[in-house]
Design an enzyme around this catalytic site. Structure first.
Site, short mmCIF file in Angstrom:
data_model
loop_
_atom_site.label_atom_id
_atom_site.label_comp_id
_atom_site.label_asym_id
_atom_site.label_seq_id
_atom_site.Cartn_x
_atom_site.Cartn_y
_atom_site.Cartn_z
N LYS A 46 0.83 -1.19 0.06
CA LYS A 46 0.10 -0.18 0.04
C LYS A 46 0.88 1.15 -0.05
CE LYS A 46 -3.53 2.74 0.99
NZ LYS A 46 -4.68 2.80 -0.29
N SER A 71 -12.60 5.27 -2.39
CA SER A 71 -12.04 6.24 -2.25
C SER A 71 -11.24 6.54 -0.76
CB SER A 71 -13.26 7.18 -1.77
OG SER A 71 -14.15 7.08 -1.14
N CYS A 130 -2.98 9.06 -7.67
CA CYS A 130 -3.99 8.84 -6.81
C CYS A 130 -5.05 9.95 -6.97
CB CYS A 130 -3.57 8.68 -5.34
SG CYS A 130 -5.02 8.12 -4.32
N ILE A 192 -2.43 1.04 -15.10
CA ILE A 192 -2.69 2.00 -14.65
C ILE A 192 -3.28 2.30 -13.50
CG2 ILE A 192 -3.18 2.80 -17.14
CD1 ILE A 192 -6.18 2.28 -16.48
N THR A 194 -6.64 3.90 -11.06
CA THR A 194 -8.13 3.83 -11.24
C THR A 194 -8.26 4.98 -12.07
OG1 THR A 194 -8.22 5.07 -8.94
CG2 THR A 194 -8.38 2.76 -8.95
N GLY A 244 -5.01 -3.52 -14.04
CA GLY A 244 -6.45 -2.91 -14.52
C GLY A 244 -7.36 -4.00 -14.74
N GLY A 245 -8.16 -4.73 -13.96
CA GLY A 245 -9.00 -5.65 -14.31
C GLY A 245 -8.47 -7.03 -14.49
N GLY A 266 -5.32 -6.34 -8.65
CA GLY A 266 -5.91 -5.42 -7.76
C GLY A 266 -7.31 -6.11 -7.13
C1 LIG Z 1 -9.08 -0.12 -2.60
C2 LIG Z 1 -8.21 0.38 -3.57
C3 LIG Z 1 -7.15 0.86 -3.10
C4 LIG Z 1 -6.32 1.28 -3.77
N1 LIG Z 1 -5.16 2.04 -3.26
C5 LIG Z 1 -4.11 2.39 -3.97
C6 LIG Z 1 -2.80 2.69 -3.50
O1 LIG Z 1 -2.61 3.10 -2.19
N2 LIG Z 1 -1.88 3.24 -4.23
C7 LIG Z 1 -1.67 3.07 -5.61
O2 LIG Z 1 -0.73 3.49 -6.27
N3 LIG Z 1 -2.88 2.49 -6.28
C8 LIG Z 1 -3.82 2.03 -5.42
N4 LIG Z 1 -5.04 1.58 -6.00
C9 LIG Z 1 -5.02 1.23 -7.43
C10 LIG Z 1 -4.51 -0.04 -7.67
O3 LIG Z 1 -3.18 -0.35 -7.26
C11 LIG Z 1 -4.55 -0.34 -8.97
O4 LIG Z 1 -3.92 0.57 -10.21
C12 LIG Z 1 -6.02 -0.09 -9.88
O5 LIG Z 1 -7.03 -0.50 -9.03
C13 LIG Z 1 -6.15 -0.91 -11.19
O6 LIG Z 1 -6.14 -2.42 -10.84
P1 LIG Z 1 -7.40 -3.63 -10.75
O7 LIG Z 1 -8.24 -3.07 -11.83
O8 LIG Z 1 -6.72 -4.96 -10.84
O9 LIG Z 1 -7.87 -3.20 -9.33
C14 LIG Z 1 -6.31 1.08 -5.35
C15 LIG Z 1 -7.40 0.44 -5.52
C16 LIG Z 1 -8.22 -0.06 -5.13
C17 LIG Z 1 -9.51 -0.77 -5.55
#
Ligand SMILES: Cc1cc2nc3c(=O)[nH]c(=O)nc-3n(C[C@H](O)[C@H](O)[C@H](O)COP(=O)(O)O)c2cc1C
Length: 306
Positions: A46, A71, A130, A192, A194, A244-245, A266
């Site tokens: 994190k 968020s 972020c 990427i 979010t 991403g997904g 993620g």
């Molecule tokens: C609950 C949550 C918390 C996240 N916290 C961070 C974070 O602290 N730092 C960061 O760089 N990305 C953070 N992300 C983004 C993820 O690392 C990732 O880039 C994004 O969710 C896309 O991947 P996914 O579709 O597999 O979740 C967070 C995503 C989620 C869902």
């Protein structure tokens, strides 16, 4: 013959290309009931800031079609707890650790990166994307000059350690911003973060999330992520951690073909906390079934001259 899952990412040798996406896997230890952490290519922890952060008011997550909005707002226990407890615990277990760094000032990024490097992490990921914080985050990663300044500060703080700049697609042209980071010393990119989103509670006539807006993740964003990986790989040819997904082996292979050397899981961890290890085993089986000798054969292979 067993396919070779090993990848070399900015000079780092990883046993396989499956990583965890920052913020979805805590500091790794939380997932020990489900995953043997040593099996992962690396744990990306994190995002860490200098001081502890409480994050945003609840509710902080909500499901959406093919994804979720969060968020959280970079809640974390702060640099001291991470560098003195979590990183040593992970290193004791011989886990490769990538530390995600965040901050409200360029100087904060540098300080946090320096201490985490001293604590022994294997690589730094710089979160300049972020969407859920008022200062730093996307505000920095939207501007090529500021992204370059953060990158240069972190590079100066950590010497030769691999530095991955984590970008989204909402802050301007991802290739331009990645290019500025590359010129300032980035080893590669994490693509990427979010996308911004909003959910409405019809009965309450209010936004669902306490912070009003959130970041969209999960399968809904996969095509956008593939597009970003494709473009950055094509223009810059630097190592990429794609995310991403990702929820299945085919998703992993799609990212590799677009140019990612490694991938991060993620939102998929929230659906199945054991997904990362299932993907490692599934990738090995898929490559064996196709007669592919190793992961490196796939990286960027979808790029054909037209
Ligand atoms: C609950 C949550 C918390 C996240 N916290 C961070 C974070 O602290 N730092 C960061 O760089 N990305 C953070 N992300 C983004 C993820 O690392 C990732 O880039 C994004 O969710 C896309 O991947 P996914 O579709 O597999 O979740 C967070 C995503 C989620 C869902």
């Amino acid at each position: 013959m067993k396919p070779d899952l090993m990848v070399e990412l900015a000079g780092l040798k990883l046993s396989n290309p499956i990583l965890t996406a920052s913020g979805t896997f805590g500091f790794g230890l939380e997932y020990e009931p489900y995953v043997n952490l040593r099996e992962l290519g690396a744990v990306v922890i994190k995002s860490v800031t200098l001081n502890p952060r409480q994050g945003n008011p609840p509710p902080r997550v909500t499901e959406t079609p093919a994804g979720m909005l969060n968020s959280v707002g970079l809640q974390n226990p702060g640099l001291a707890a991470v560098s003195e407890y979590y990183v040593p615990e992970l290193k004791r277990r011989k886990v490769k650790v990538f530390a995600s760094v965040a901050g409200e000032t360029i100087e904060e990024y540098g300080r946090v990166a320096y201490s985490l490097a001293e604590a022994g992490v294997d690589a730094i990921e710089v979160n300049v994307s972020c969407p859920n914080v008022a200062a730093g985050g996307l505000a920095f990663g939207s501007d090529p000059d500021t992204t370059a300044a953060v990158t240069a500060r972190v590079r100066a703080a950590v010497g030769n350690l691999p530095v991955f700049i984590k970008l989204g697609v909402m802050g301007g042209d991802v290739v331009e911003i990645a290019g500025a980071a590359a010129a300032a010393g980035a080893s590669g990119f994490s693509l990427i973060n979010t996308l911004p989103g909003l959910a409405i509670d019809v009965r309450a006539r209010r936004p669902v999330l306490g912070n009003i807006t959130g970041g969209l993740s999960g399968p809904a964003i996969k095509p956008v992520a593939l597009w970003a990986v494709w473009r950055v790989y094509k223009e810059l040819r630097l190592p990429i951690i794609g995310m991403g997904g990702i929820t299945c082996v085919q998703d992993v292979i799609e990212f590799l073909l677009c140019g990612a050397t490694a991938v991060a899981v993620g939102t998929g961890n929230f659906i199945n906390p054991g997904l990362t290890v299932e993907l490692i085993n599934g990738l090995e089986r898929a490559l064996a079934a196709e007669g592919i000798s190793g992961v490196s054969e796939l990286v960027g292979a979808a790029h054909v001259e037209r």
